[in-house]
Design an enzyme around this catalytic site. Structure first.
Site, PDB file in Angstrom:
ATOM      1  N   GLU A   7       0.951  -0.940   0.091  1.00 39.55           N
ATOM      2  CA  GLU A   7       0.189   0.162   0.031  1.00 39.55           C
ATOM      3  C   GLU A   7       0.674   1.397   0.024  1.00 39.55           C
ATOM      4  O   GLU A   7       0.639   1.957  -0.229  1.00 39.55           O
ATOM      5  CB  GLU A   7      -0.872  -0.053   1.743  1.00 39.55           C
ATOM      6  CG  GLU A   7      -2.018   0.760   1.701  1.00 39.55           C
ATOM      7  CD  GLU A   7      -3.844   0.402   1.814  1.00 39.55           C
ATOM      8  OE1 GLU A   7      -3.569  -0.793   1.854  1.00 39.55           O
ATOM      9  OE2 GLU A   7      -3.692   1.528   2.560  1.00 39.55           O
ATOM     10  N   ASP A 123      -2.976  -3.495   3.310  1.00 39.50           N
ATOM     11  CA  ASP A 123      -3.526  -3.938   3.837  1.00 39.50           C
ATOM     12  C   ASP A 123      -4.907  -4.246   4.295  1.00 39.50           C
ATOM     13  O   ASP A 123      -5.684  -4.378   3.471  1.00 39.50           O
ATOM     14  CB  ASP A 123      -3.831  -1.969   4.822  1.00 39.50           C
ATOM     15  CG  ASP A 123      -2.811  -1.717   4.887  1.00 39.50           C
ATOM     16  OD1 ASP A 123      -1.819  -1.464   4.559  1.00 39.50           O
ATOM     17  OD2 ASP A 123      -2.718  -0.279   5.387  1.00 39.50           O
ATOM     18  N   TYR A 330      -2.057  -3.397  12.869  1.00 36.26           N
ATOM     19  CA  TYR A 330      -1.917  -2.378  12.098  1.00 36.26           C
ATOM     20  C   TYR A 330      -3.451  -1.102  13.218  1.00 36.26           C
ATOM     21  O   TYR A 330      -3.760  -1.767  13.723  1.00 36.26           O
ATOM     22  CB  TYR A 330      -3.160  -3.217  11.028  1.00 36.26           C
ATOM     23  CG  TYR A 330      -3.280  -2.533  10.081  1.00 36.26           C
ATOM     24  CD1 TYR A 330      -2.939  -1.721   9.062  1.00 36.26           C
ATOM     25  CD2 TYR A 330      -5.378  -2.519   9.980  1.00 36.26           C
ATOM     26  CE1 TYR A 330      -3.571  -0.872   8.065  1.00 36.26           C
ATOM     27  CE2 TYR A 330      -5.625  -1.929   9.366  1.00 36.26           C
ATOM     28  CZ  TYR A 330      -5.107  -1.310   8.136  1.00 36.26           C
ATOM     29  OH  TYR A 330      -5.777  -0.674   6.657  1.00 36.26           O
TER      30      TYR A 330
END
Ligand SMILES: [Zn+2]
Ligand SMILES: [Zn+2]
Length: 707
Positions: A7, A123, A330
């Protein structure tokens, strides 16, 4: 060659480093850094994107705001087009520097021919899946046979990355299409409503009034709260307190059981009855547990970080950076229950040698059994936010460290036992009136020992027993009044948005940021502008649906339905089109009133204050010169009064109710993108300004930035 797509660029570099062990090559393709390595005979290339590389938009024929009826946008065809990269990578070659435009789409196409397999490593959530899917579609245009696989991970650490690449899965099309539905719906609603409201109030070009499916109900919360505060009627009340002392001289306070006297003379009557002595009627003691806080998810992280001075957008940006550097997991997650797979004990042990956290680490790991606290929300996509590597203070920027420390401390706390608080309540009779004394103190620190963000104030009461005689050593009547509800801080607003289903963990902070940048609200806590008040008032009156959170959370539910495979993207987008058509019919009927109200609101926002000329009854107003197009402050009594003041030409200018503490002139707030807002006295010869640089010397006004 196997092409790995991540990403962000920084994630690409870390993933490449982890997978390659060593022997990493780096090249630039169309300005995009690409990392290469070999595993056995297989060539790998890793390329990082900058989030979304494609966006949705309308075809050219719909570009003209004036010629196209906003209603047409509801059913207009939607195109997917590459996002034009504004920033340019500068490369210094000798004396000359050449600019290379970064082009992700071109770079992907260039690499497509040599690609035998695509691995999406974006992600793992709705937006990430869509970003990966879009990149895959770009490659597919040139190479339709290369198979695509998906690497899913929640932390960019060697353990997680190696595991993810050892068991690659499939791209989740439902999840990607849920993301695409969100893009389409936001475009349709945003463009149609924004154009309608802007045109109705003659606010076009850079002054347009944005209206959106999520941002408008969010702004309604702020406007409603302000109305509550303004209409709040304060009620005076009185409180009677006494100071008491034991024989041994230990002092403490008690309050009359009525707490609030609504009549002053009643309070005085009680006050006058208070004699020299009191008698203890009874004492009750309770021990109560303070359970450790739940693990962090996105919302609770934003709330806690806001309490130590971070805005929502700043928190997310730092957290993303910590994530991409492998320090934390995350940061976009709703989950508040640790899955067993993350090994909480090992993570705690990891900090055993850290200067800052070793004490905590040992406290956690020395427990016979480590039991983690749990929150109410549980999901399986990502674990709650937790540290994944030990950082050293000297290697992080000061704010990054502050947030990292908060995350580490929170993690450790969730693994520590409850604290215990003893509370003591004593009933005391003084001259026939009942007083109550409440004391509390922490008797077991538990998790609070390592969590300085939690504050508990001990209130002292000595050991008391029934029939004990106490001396009255003081008495007082306090004049008080009821207080209006408080304004939302950014943290509280994010919390409320989550509660109402407005936006997602990935978008809430951006929505707040946009509302501030569009001049709808400012400050922390947040205050709406007059323009915002007018826009919301009109939307409420003519299209209640857009200002209330119900419809947006309903749509959010449908999008979850797409992700779950229960509904198609087309069904959901069409449903939203029907909803919007109803809304627009009502808005069109109220167009004239909407136009007038909003124009009035905008005018009010431009009033800086009363004219400084004592003989003039005009208002000072922010105006734009017709000739030079420059903005300045002029008097509403012009041409009778020719008072003017200059203004900075860049950024947003907000009027405030403040007066300069040096000269009493009005103060305006200047907001520029990427900078802290500052307060400026409009008086060019204000004694508070530096003599050398009189023109725009900005006084440091508000302590709390409004961004
Ligand atoms: Zn004047
Ligand atoms: Zn001044």
């Amino acid at each position: 060659m196997k092409l790995i797509i991540s990403e962000k660029e920084i994630a690409a570099r870390r993933i490449a480093k982890i997978l390659s062990g060593d022997g990493l090559s780096e090249e630039k393709i169309c300005g995009v850094p690409v990392y290469g390595f070999k595993i056995g005979d297989e060539d790998y290339k890793v390329m990082g994107l900058r989030g979304h590389i494609m966006q949705v938009g309308y075809p050219k024929e719909y570009a003209n705001w004036v010629k196209v009826d906003p209603m047409e946008l509801i059913t207009a065809r939607i195109e997917k087009v590459p996002i034009k990269e504004k920033s340019i990578n500068k490369k210094a070659t000798g004396k000359k520097s050449t600019s290379v435009r970064v082009d992700y789409v071109k770079a992907l196409k260039k690499m497509a021919d040599d690609t035998d397999e695509i691995i999406i490593a974006t992600d793992f959530d709705r937006e990430g899946e869509l970003i990966g899917y879009d990149a895959w579609q770009v490659v597919k245009e040139k190479n339709s046979i290369a198979p695509v696989k998906r690497a899913k991970f929640s932390a960019i650490t060697p353990r997680d990355i190696n595991e993810a690449f050892a068991k690659l899965g499939k791209v989740d099309l439902n999840l990607a299409f849920a993301g695409r539905a969100r893009q389409d719906i936001d475009l349709i609603w945003g463009a149609t409503l924004t154009r309608f409201i802007s045109l109705a109030s003659f606010q076009i070009w850079d002054k347009y009034l944005s209206v959106g499916r999520v941002q408008t109900p969010t702004l309604t919360l702020i406007v409603d709260r302000e109305a509550e505060i303004k209409s709040f009627v304060t009620i005076p009340y009185w409180v009677v307190n006494v100071k008491l002392a034991t024989k041994s001289g230990q002092e403490f306070e008690a309050t009359h059981k009525k707490k609030r006297f609504l009549k002053k003379d009643e309070a005085h009557k009680v006050y006058n009855i208070i004699k020299d002595n009191g008698i203890v009627l009874g004492v009750t003691e309770k021990t109560r547990k303070l359970t450790p806080p739940a693990p962090f998810n996105t919302t609770s992280l934003i709330v806690s970080a806001n309490a130590i001075g971070f805005t929502a957008a700043r928190t997310i940006s730092i957290a993303e950076n910590l994530y991409m550097n492998g320090y934390i997991s995350y940061p976009r997650t709703d989950n508040t229950v640790y899955p067993s797979s993350i090994g909480i004990g090992e993570i705690a042990k990891m900090f055993d040698k850290s200067d800052e956290f070793k004490e905590m680490s040992r406290e956690v790991t020395s427990q016979e059994k480590i039991v983690a606290s749990r929150g109410k929300k549980r999901s399986t996509d990502h674990p709650p936010i937790h540290p994944t590597a030990v950082a050293e203070k000297k290697n992080l920027k000061s704010d990054d460290w502050k947030l990292y420390e908060l995350i580490v401390r929170r993690f450790m706390c969730t693994l520590l036992p409850s604290a215990e608080v003893k509370s003591i309540m004593a009933d005391i009779d003084i001259g026939g009136e009942l007083f109550k004394a409440n004391g509390s103190n922490i008797i077991k620190l538990g998790w609070t020992k390592f969590y300085p963000y939690f504050k508990h104030e001990d209130v002292f009461i000595p050991d008391l027993e029934a029939n004990q005689i106490l001396t009255v050593s003081g008495k007082e009547i306090l004049d008080k009044q009821t207080k209006p509800p408080s304004r939302y801080t950014q943290g509280k607003l994010v919390e409320k948005m989550e509660e109402l289903g407005l936006g997602t963990k990935a978008t809430r902070h951006t929505i707040i940021q946009n509302l501030i940048q569009r001049g709808y609200m400012h400050g922390n806590p947040l205050t709406p502008s007059e323009k915002a008040v007018a826009v919301i008032k009109m939307l409420k009156k003519h299209a209640e649906k857009i200002s209330s959170p119900d419809m947006t959370s309903e749509l959010e539910m449908y999008m979850d339905g797409i992700a779950g495979g229960d509904q198609t993207k087309e069904e959901v987008v069409d449903k939203s089109r029907e909803m919007l058509k109803d809304v627009m019919v009502n808005l069109k009927n109220g167009k004239e009133e909407i136009s007038q109200e909003i124009k009035d609101g905008i005018k009010k926002d431009l009033i800086v204050g009363k004219c400084m000329d004592k003989s003039c009854d005009g208002n000072l107003i922010i105006r734009t010169s017709r000739k030079t197009k420059k903005r300045f402050i002029g008097c509403s009594a012009y041409p009778r009064c020719t008072n003017t003041f200059s203004l900075p030409q860049n950024g947003l200018i907000l009027t405030t109710e403040q007066k300069c503490k040096h000269c009493g002139y009005p103060v305006v707030r200047v907001i520029r993108k990427g900078r802290k807002p500052w307060d400026l006295c409009i008086n060019n010869i204000c004694p508070g300004k530096d003599a050398n640089n009189k023109k725009f010397r900005y006084s440091k006004g508000s302590k709390k930035p409004a961004d």
